[in-house]
Design a protein around this motif. Sequence first.
Motif, PDB file in Angstrom:
ATOM      1  N   PHE A  41       7.638   5.091   5.061  1.00 24.67           N
ATOM      2  CA  PHE A  41       7.745   6.570   3.985  1.00 24.67           C
ATOM      3  C   PHE A  41       9.278   7.057   4.339  1.00 24.67           C
ATOM      4  O   PHE A  41       9.939   8.081   3.695  1.00 24.67           O
ATOM      5  CB  PHE A  41       6.879   7.143   4.889  1.00 24.67           C
ATOM      6  N   GLU A  89      11.410   7.816   1.100  1.00 23.31           N
ATOM      7  CA  GLU A  89      11.603   8.951   1.033  1.00 23.31           C
ATOM      8  C   GLU A  89      13.005   9.791   0.741  1.00 23.31           C
ATOM      9  O   GLU A  89      14.097   9.761  -0.027  1.00 23.31           O
ATOM     10  CB  GLU A  89      10.804   9.776   2.082  1.00 23.31           C
ATOM     11  N   GLN A 105       2.650   1.786  -3.548  1.00 27.08           N
ATOM     12  CA  GLN A 105       1.172   2.643  -4.257  1.00 27.08           C
ATOM     13  C   GLN A 105       1.605   3.424  -4.470  1.00 27.08           C
ATOM     14  O   GLN A 105       1.171   4.606  -5.097  1.00 27.08           O
ATOM     15  CB  GLN A 105       0.201   1.948  -4.135  1.00 27.08           C
ATOM     16  N   GLN A 106       1.410   4.392  -2.564  1.00 25.76           N
ATOM     17  CA  GLN A 106       0.785   5.906  -2.723  1.00 25.76           C
ATOM     18  C   GLN A 106       2.023   6.307  -3.313  1.00 25.76           C
ATOM     19  O   GLN A 106       2.341   7.589  -3.613  1.00 25.76           O
ATOM     20  CB  GLN A 106       0.539   5.791  -1.270  1.00 25.76           C
ATOM     21  N   MET A 107       3.601   6.213  -3.114  1.00 22.93           N
ATOM     22  CA  MET A 107       4.642   6.914  -2.844  1.00 22.93           C
ATOM     23  C   MET A 107       4.719   6.796  -4.907  1.00 22.93           C
ATOM     24  O   MET A 107       5.348   7.390  -5.366  1.00 22.93           O
ATOM     25  CB  MET A 107       6.496   5.445  -2.923  1.00 22.93           C
ATOM     26  N   HIS A 108       4.064   5.504  -5.599  1.00 24.92           N
ATOM     27  CA  HIS A 108       4.271   5.477  -6.730  1.00 24.92           C
ATOM     28  C   HIS A 108       3.397   6.790  -7.914  1.00 24.92           C
ATOM     29  O   HIS A 108       3.906   7.531  -8.524  1.00 24.92           O
ATOM     30  CB  HIS A 108       4.276   4.267  -7.196  1.00 24.92           C
ATOM     31  N   GLN A 109       2.167   6.988  -6.398  1.00 27.10           N
ATOM     32  CA  GLN A 109       1.563   7.850  -7.589  1.00 27.10           C
ATOM     33  C   GLN A 109       1.863   9.450  -7.243  1.00 27.10           C
ATOM     34  O   GLN A 109       1.755  10.114  -7.525  1.00 27.10           O
ATOM     35  CB  GLN A 109      -0.473   7.920  -7.149  1.00 27.10           C
ATOM     36  N   THR A 110       2.400   9.281  -6.388  1.00 27.93           N
ATOM     37  CA  THR A 110       2.998  10.775  -5.508  1.00 27.93           C
ATOM     38  C   THR A 110       4.286  10.836  -6.475  1.00 27.93           C
ATOM     39  O   THR A 110       4.205  12.437  -6.548  1.00 27.93           O
ATOM     40  CB  THR A 110       3.539  10.758  -4.478  1.00 27.93           C
ATOM     41  N   TYR A 111       5.192  10.372  -6.860  1.00 30.41           N
ATOM     42  CA  TYR A 111       6.529  10.461  -7.770  1.00 30.41           C
ATOM     43  C   TYR A 111       6.280  10.380  -8.661  1.00 30.41           C
ATOM     44  O   TYR A 111       7.412  10.585  -9.373  1.00 30.41           O
ATOM     45  CB  TYR A 111       7.579  10.438  -6.564  1.00 30.41           C
ATOM     46  N   LYS A 114       4.330   3.168   9.419  1.00 36.19           N
ATOM     47  CA  LYS A 114       4.139   3.491   8.107  1.00 36.19           C
ATOM     48  C   LYS A 114       4.963   4.731   7.864  1.00 36.19           C
ATOM     49  O   LYS A 114       5.583   4.509   6.883  1.00 36.19           O
ATOM     50  CB  LYS A 114       2.024   3.972   8.011  1.00 36.19           C
ATOM     51  N   GLN A 159       1.134  -1.398  -0.235  1.00 37.05           N
ATOM     52  CA  GLN A 159      -0.056  -0.046   0.048  1.00 37.05           C
ATOM     53  C   GLN A 159       0.731   1.128   0.324  1.00 37.05           C
ATOM     54  O   GLN A 159       0.537   2.419  -0.594  1.00 37.05           O
ATOM     55  CB  GLN A 159      -1.060  -0.101   1.603  1.00 37.05           C
ATOM     56  N   THR A 160       1.816   1.310   0.449  1.00 38.95           N
ATOM     57  CA  THR A 160       2.725   2.265   1.158  1.00 38.95           C
ATOM     58  C   THR A 160       3.899   3.061  -0.778  1.00 38.95           C
ATOM     59  O   THR A 160       4.049   3.493  -1.139  1.00 38.95           O
ATOM     60  CB  THR A 160       3.589   2.132   2.023  1.00 38.95           C
TER      61      THR A 160
END
Length: 451
Positions: A347, A351, A315-321, A343, A312-313
């Motif tokens: 991050f 990051e 995926q969020q990093m992929h969508q953001t950057y 989490k 899940q984490t």
Amino acid sequence: MKLKTKIHIFSTILMLLILVLMTIGIYFMYEKMAYDTEYKQLLDESQELVTSISQTSNINDPATILRAYIPSNGAIRIMDKNGKMIVTVQSMEGLESYKPRLQLEDYQVETYKETAILSFSVPVVWTDGSIVYVQMMQSMKSVASTLSLLRLVLSGMFILAAIFVVLSSMTLGEIVLKPIQRLTATMKKSSQSGTFEKIDIRKQGKDELSEMSQTFNDMMAQLEQNYRKQEQFVSNASHELKTPLTVIESYARLLKRRGFEHKEIAEESVNAILSESVRMSEMIQQMLDLTKNKERMPLQKEHIDIHHLLHQTLQQMHQTYNRNFYLHGEGPVFLTTDEQKMKQLFFIFLENARRYSSEDIHVYLSENPIVVKIQDSGEGIAEAHIPHLFERFYRVSQDRNRKTGGTGLGLAIAKEIAEQLNIDLTVESTVGMGTTMILTFKEQEEQNVEI
């Protein structure tokens, strides 16, 4: 009242009380032994006298027999059961009017005309078949002289011992209070000078006072170390906050002078101001996070799937950057932990990996024990810098964080969170090849049993 005076008074009174009780005890014990010895000697003589009277069938002159057994400085009386005197002999003047009671079970010692007299009685069959009593008496002048000498000796010993007690209590007070006085003086000196003074321990002992002094020195060393860290943190924080403020001020002045006439300058100034404002806001938030972590807020533990949380984490990093993050390892992998803090920890490391590497990021998950590895292909970190990576505001190079926009606080926050979650952090890095952050979860078996 000072502690030294209390120790001196209390120890002196206690020891003097013990000495008094011991002296009195010795005196009365010796007195009892002396009287018992005299009594046993007289008792033996009285038994011989009783035997002699019993073996004599016709006694014309009883006094003749009594004189053979009369004690020195004493008297012997034959008395009937009513206390009437039948015959008496004495070797000491002044005993005619002394009439002690008949004491059959034990002896008695009474003072008569300032002289201690020991007396006792034993029954005997008289010539006419009646029961009479032989009363033996003896002066205890020799015992009294010995007891007087004993009192003199004990008094002298008591006075001598009392002097030693007073001196020893004063010495004890000095021994006990000297480290405390040094401690107080050192604390006053530290308070007045604002420094972290330590006690000079001349001889390393193993008693409680030496332990107190050593503990104080260790505490002062720890306080000094924490103070230096705090001082360094404030200095670094001031410097780090001053830099974006200086940039914002500079671009604001440039915007005020020329920005309204040149669109390119206005756009550059606004972008720089926005970027530095975001960076400063992020730094302040991370400082607050460090403070919260230090307060050790209670964990909200849940039974979670680490594999799902990582997926899940990422995926969020992929969508953001819009970067590629790959997860290697099978799931589910369950453990009991705080999901939000876990989490946040992921991050921070993801990051960092994204910030210092332009290529894909790979995350590896394994079990028994649970280990998470976050690997990037960046420029890497020299081995000399690795032990300091989790220190606040530490710089691997002077311009590294400035180029990447880092605050120098992320890894310090990660270390605090990892300690709370009972996770070991390890860094493996090769210059020119990249860095791997390794998270090892401890005591997983115990956590799973609780569920």
